[in-house]
Enzyme design. Structure first.
Site, PDB file in Angstrom:
ATOM      1  N   ARG A  75       4.076   2.756  -6.642  1.00 22.83           N
ATOM      2  CA  ARG A  75       2.649   2.430  -6.508  1.00 22.83           C
ATOM      3  C   ARG A  75       1.990   2.159  -7.860  1.00 22.83           C
ATOM      4  O   ARG A  75       1.122   1.296  -7.991  1.00 22.83           O
ATOM      5  CB  ARG A  75       1.933   3.574  -5.781  1.00 22.83           C
ATOM      6  CG  ARG A  75       0.512   3.223  -5.409  1.00 22.83           C
ATOM      7  CD  ARG A  75      -0.065   4.190  -4.396  1.00 22.83           C
ATOM      8  NE  ARG A  75      -1.392   3.754  -3.987  1.00 22.83           N
ATOM      9  CZ  ARG A  75      -2.469   4.518  -4.030  1.00 22.83           C
ATOM     10  NH1 ARG A  75      -2.377   5.766  -4.461  1.00 22.83           N
ATOM     11  NH2 ARG A  75      -3.634   4.049  -3.646  1.00 22.83           N
ATOM     12  N   HIS A  79      -0.289  -1.103  -8.940  1.00 26.52           N
ATOM     13  CA  HIS A  79      -1.663  -1.053  -9.458  1.00 26.52           C
ATOM     14  C   HIS A  79      -1.750  -1.655 -10.858  1.00 26.52           C
ATOM     15  O   HIS A  79      -2.705  -2.336 -11.207  1.00 26.52           O
ATOM     16  CB  HIS A  79      -2.174   0.391  -9.459  1.00 26.52           C
ATOM     17  CG  HIS A  79      -2.630   0.848  -8.109  1.00 26.52           C
ATOM     18  ND1 HIS A  79      -3.657   1.747  -7.934  1.00 26.52           N
ATOM     19  CD2 HIS A  79      -2.219   0.524  -6.870  1.00 26.52           C
ATOM     20  CE1 HIS A  79      -3.844   1.962  -6.635  1.00 26.52           C
ATOM     21  NE2 HIS A  79      -2.980   1.239  -5.971  1.00 26.52           N
ATOM     22  N   ASN A 107      -7.430   3.687  -6.681  1.00 27.86           N
ATOM     23  CA  ASN A 107      -6.327   4.345  -7.392  1.00 27.86           C
ATOM     24  C   ASN A 107      -6.582   5.791  -7.778  1.00 27.86           C
ATOM     25  O   ASN A 107      -5.869   6.325  -8.602  1.00 27.86           O
ATOM     26  CB  ASN A 107      -5.928   3.536  -8.634  1.00 27.86           C
ATOM     27  CG  ASN A 107      -7.022   3.516  -9.672  1.00 27.86           C
ATOM     28  OD1 ASN A 107      -8.154   3.871  -9.392  1.00 27.86           O
ATOM     29  ND2 ASN A 107      -6.664   3.124 -10.881  1.00 27.86           N
ATOM     30  N   PRO A 178      -7.238  -4.457  -3.042  1.00 29.65           N
ATOM     31  CA  PRO A 178      -7.881  -4.456  -1.725  1.00 29.65           C
ATOM     32  C   PRO A 178      -7.920  -3.046  -1.132  1.00 29.65           C
ATOM     33  O   PRO A 178      -7.086  -2.206  -1.454  1.00 29.65           O
ATOM     34  CB  PRO A 178      -6.985  -5.374  -0.885  1.00 29.65           C
ATOM     35  CG  PRO A 178      -5.669  -5.398  -1.577  1.00 29.65           C
ATOM     36  CD  PRO A 178      -5.934  -5.142  -3.028  1.00 29.65           C
ATOM     37  N   HIS A 208       5.181   0.602   1.729  1.00 30.34           N
ATOM     38  CA  HIS A 208       4.620   1.730   2.484  1.00 30.34           C
ATOM     39  C   HIS A 208       5.673   2.368   3.396  1.00 30.34           C
ATOM     40  O   HIS A 208       5.348   3.201   4.223  1.00 30.34           O
ATOM     41  CB  HIS A 208       3.384   1.280   3.280  1.00 30.34           C
ATOM     42  CG  HIS A 208       2.209   0.974   2.401  1.00 30.34           C
ATOM     43  ND1 HIS A 208       1.105   0.279   2.826  1.00 30.34           N
ATOM     44  CD2 HIS A 208       1.971   1.263   1.089  1.00 30.34           C
ATOM     45  CE1 HIS A 208       0.244   0.153   1.822  1.00 30.34           C
ATOM     46  NE2 HIS A 208       0.737   0.736   0.758  1.00 30.34           N
ATOM     47  N   ASP A 254       5.153   6.155   6.497  1.00 29.91           N
ATOM     48  CA  ASP A 254       6.112   5.666   7.492  1.00 29.91           C
ATOM     49  C   ASP A 254       6.525   6.838   8.353  1.00 29.91           C
ATOM     50  O   ASP A 254       7.217   7.747   7.894  1.00 29.91           O
ATOM     51  CB  ASP A 254       7.316   5.044   6.759  1.00 29.91           C
ATOM     52  CG  ASP A 254       8.477   4.712   7.687  1.00 29.91           C
ATOM     53  OD1 ASP A 254       8.314   4.779   8.929  1.00 29.91           O
ATOM     54  OD2 ASP A 254       9.556   4.378   7.158  1.00 29.91           O
ATOM     55  N   ASP A 262      13.497   1.543   3.622  1.00 25.68           N
ATOM     56  CA  ASP A 262      14.181   0.741   4.633  1.00 25.68           C
ATOM     57  C   ASP A 262      13.153  -0.114   5.371  1.00 25.68           C
ATOM     58  O   ASP A 262      12.000  -0.205   4.943  1.00 25.68           O
ATOM     59  CB  ASP A 262      14.948   1.655   5.603  1.00 25.68           C
ATOM     60  CG  ASP A 262      14.030   2.659   6.306  1.00 25.68           C
ATOM     61  OD1 ASP A 262      12.781   2.494   6.245  1.00 25.68           O
ATOM     62  OD2 ASP A 262      14.537   3.613   6.904  1.00 25.68           O
TER      63      ASP A 262
END
Ligand code: HEM
Ligand SMILES: *[C@@H]1O[C@H](CO)[C@@H](O)[C@H](O)[C@H]1NC(C)=O
Ligand SMILES: *[C@@H]1O[C@H](CO)[C@@H](O)[C@H](O)[C@H]1NC(C)=O
Ligand SMILES: *[C@@H]1O[C@H](CO)[C@@H](O)[C@H](O)[C@H]1NC(C)=O
Ligand SMILES: *[C@@H]1O[C@H](CO)[C@@H](O)[C@H](O)[C@H]1NC(C)=O
Ligand SMILES: *[C@@H]1O[C@H](CO)[C@@H](O)[C@H](O)[C@H]1NC(C)=O
Length: 357
Positions: A75, A79, A107, A178, A208, A254, A262
């Site tokens: 992440r 960013h 963030n 966003p 994600h 997830d 995956d």
């Protein structure tokens, strides 16, 4: 005459052999976007040949101890790149009095463990090679290795980024990242500003497949009314974690395989169990739905596009050559010179400004 003809024939054979080697290698290696000027896959070959193995070895242990670190590092690179280019500016500590960041900008929830890991890597690399590897490159390599360590694809990282001197202000951050409440139209317009397209959006959002989110990032889908596009059982589960607005709990991004890189994230979307509006709307919108469906049934297709898109993302507005600097400490721009007793930059700057008057 005859000998030059046969020499030509030999040359031709060599060229053909090389060409077939190259195309065989290309078929095995990942599909990659063009390199930005100034970046190369072998940037540290002479100055720090062990850079990539130092990063990987460190992260192998660190991620084994804390699997969430992999998500956090992936992440951070995102960013960094979306906000004023991949220049390591996301790593800079706030210096001024920017209280406004407390209003939960996109963030605020970047994990301190990931910033620490990057600074630890910076120290290891400096010990091995001196101050040659930039913080922006460390962030890109750390994100790559995190994906691999979580079970995802390995890909080559173009290197040679330089570190920016200033962090972005809040206006810039909000205009670049966003919100999770965004629909696909909004997401595509944010990505278009940095030349990313719908395939990039679908593939990069696949990150994600890792990590967690706080209730504040999706609670608008539960309260005051439940988002009808969300699976009812899933909504019920989320309400156990986030029983009301303003709860500080977290949940996995997830629901199926939270710590594995995956394609199950896309299966979540097919089952209307995507966490954010920005996730789920990709399965609603006709511009992205076919790709979501494809990735849900074809992990290799997801990996191929992820690699292409993340290398592209990693080259957004990079500083190269003698732009920017190689930061000594990833969380602060360098002082004028730490190798001698010169005055700190802030003092010099003030003197320079005074002289200029
Ligand atoms: C397309 C627009 C995107 C939006 C709106 C978005 C939004 C978010 C939000 C709201 C969170 C949870 C923050 C929290 O509540 O703690 C999150 C987590 C995360 N995002 Fe995204 N994201 C986007 C794209 C990306 C991309 C491109 C990547 C990487 C390639 C990425 C990687 C991650 C990861 C790995 C996490 C989990 C972090 C952790 O567990 O610490 N996201 N994202
Ligand atoms: C948010 O990102 C900006 C720009 O990348 C960075 O300057 C700022 O320090 C970050 N804030 C936090 C809390 O990480
Ligand atoms: C934020 O930074 C941008 C880009 O550097 C600049 O154009 C803008 O004026 C700044 N805005 C504020 C409020 O400081
Ligand atoms: C997407 O969101 C924007 C901003 O909230 C809104 O103006 C627009 O109508 C939405 N588009 C669709 C197709 O829902
Ligand atoms: C979430 O927070 C609430 C109240 O703050 C708490 O009672 C509950 O046990 C938490 N749920 C989870 C799954 O952490
Ligand atoms: C949640 O917190 C925000 C800001 O702290 C506040 O304005 C809002 O009223 C709170 N909502 C609830 C339901 O407590």
């Amino acid at each position: 005459m005859a000998s030059s003809a046969s020499a030509l024939r030999v040359l031709l054979l060599v060229v053909l052999a090389l060409a077939s080697c190259a195309s065989a290698a290309a078929a095995v290696a990942a599909r990659t976007p063009p390199l930005a000027n100034g970046l190369s896959f072998e940037f540290y070959k002479a100055t720090c040949p062990q850079a990539e193995s130092i990063v990987f070895n460190f992260l192998q242990d660190a991620v084994r101890n804390d699997v969430g670190l992999a998500a956090a590092l992936v992440r951070i690179h995102f960013h960094d790149c979306f906000v004023q280019g991949c220049d390591g500016s996301v790593l800079l500590d706030k210096t001024g009095s920017t209280d406004s960041e407390k209003i939960a900008p996109p963030n605020v929830t970047l994990r301190p463990t990931a910033f620490k890991a990057i600074n630890d890597l910076r120290a290891l690399l400096a010990k091995a090679c001196g101050a040659v590897v930039s913080c922006a490159d460390i962030a890109a390599l750390a994100a790559r290795d995190s994906v691999q360590l979580a079970g995802g694809p390995h890909y080559p990282v173009p290197l040679g980024r330089r570190d920016g001197l200033t962090p972005a202000n809040l206006t810039t951050i909000l205009g670049a990242l966003p919100r999770p409440t965004s629909n696909v139209t909004t997401l595509l317009s944010f990505l278009a500003k940095i030349s990313l397209d719908a395939d990039d959006l679908v593939a990069l959002s696949g990150a994600h497949t890792l990590g967690i989110a706080h209730c504040v990032s999706f609670e608008e889908r539960l309260f005051p009314t439940q988002d009808p596009t969300m699976d009812k059982w899933f909504a019920g589960q989320l309400k156990l974690t986030c029983p009301a607005l303003n709860i500080t709990n977290t949940t996995n991004n997830d629901i199926r395989t939270p710590n594995v890189f995956d394609n199950k994230y896309y299966l979540d979307l097919l089952n209307r169990q995507g966490l954010f509006t920005s996730d789920q709307d990709m399965h609603t919108d006709g511009r992205t739905k076919p790709t979501v469906t494809k990735f849900a049934v074809d992990q290799a297709a997801f990996f191929d596009q992820y690699v292409f898109s993340v290398i592209k993302m990693g080259q957004i507005n990079v500083l190269t050559g003698n732009q920017g600097q190689i930061r000594n400490d990833c969380s602060a721009p360098n002082a004028a010179s730490s190798s001698n007793d010169e005055l700190p930059w802030s003092v010099l700057e003030t003197v320079a400004e005074t002289l200029a008057l």
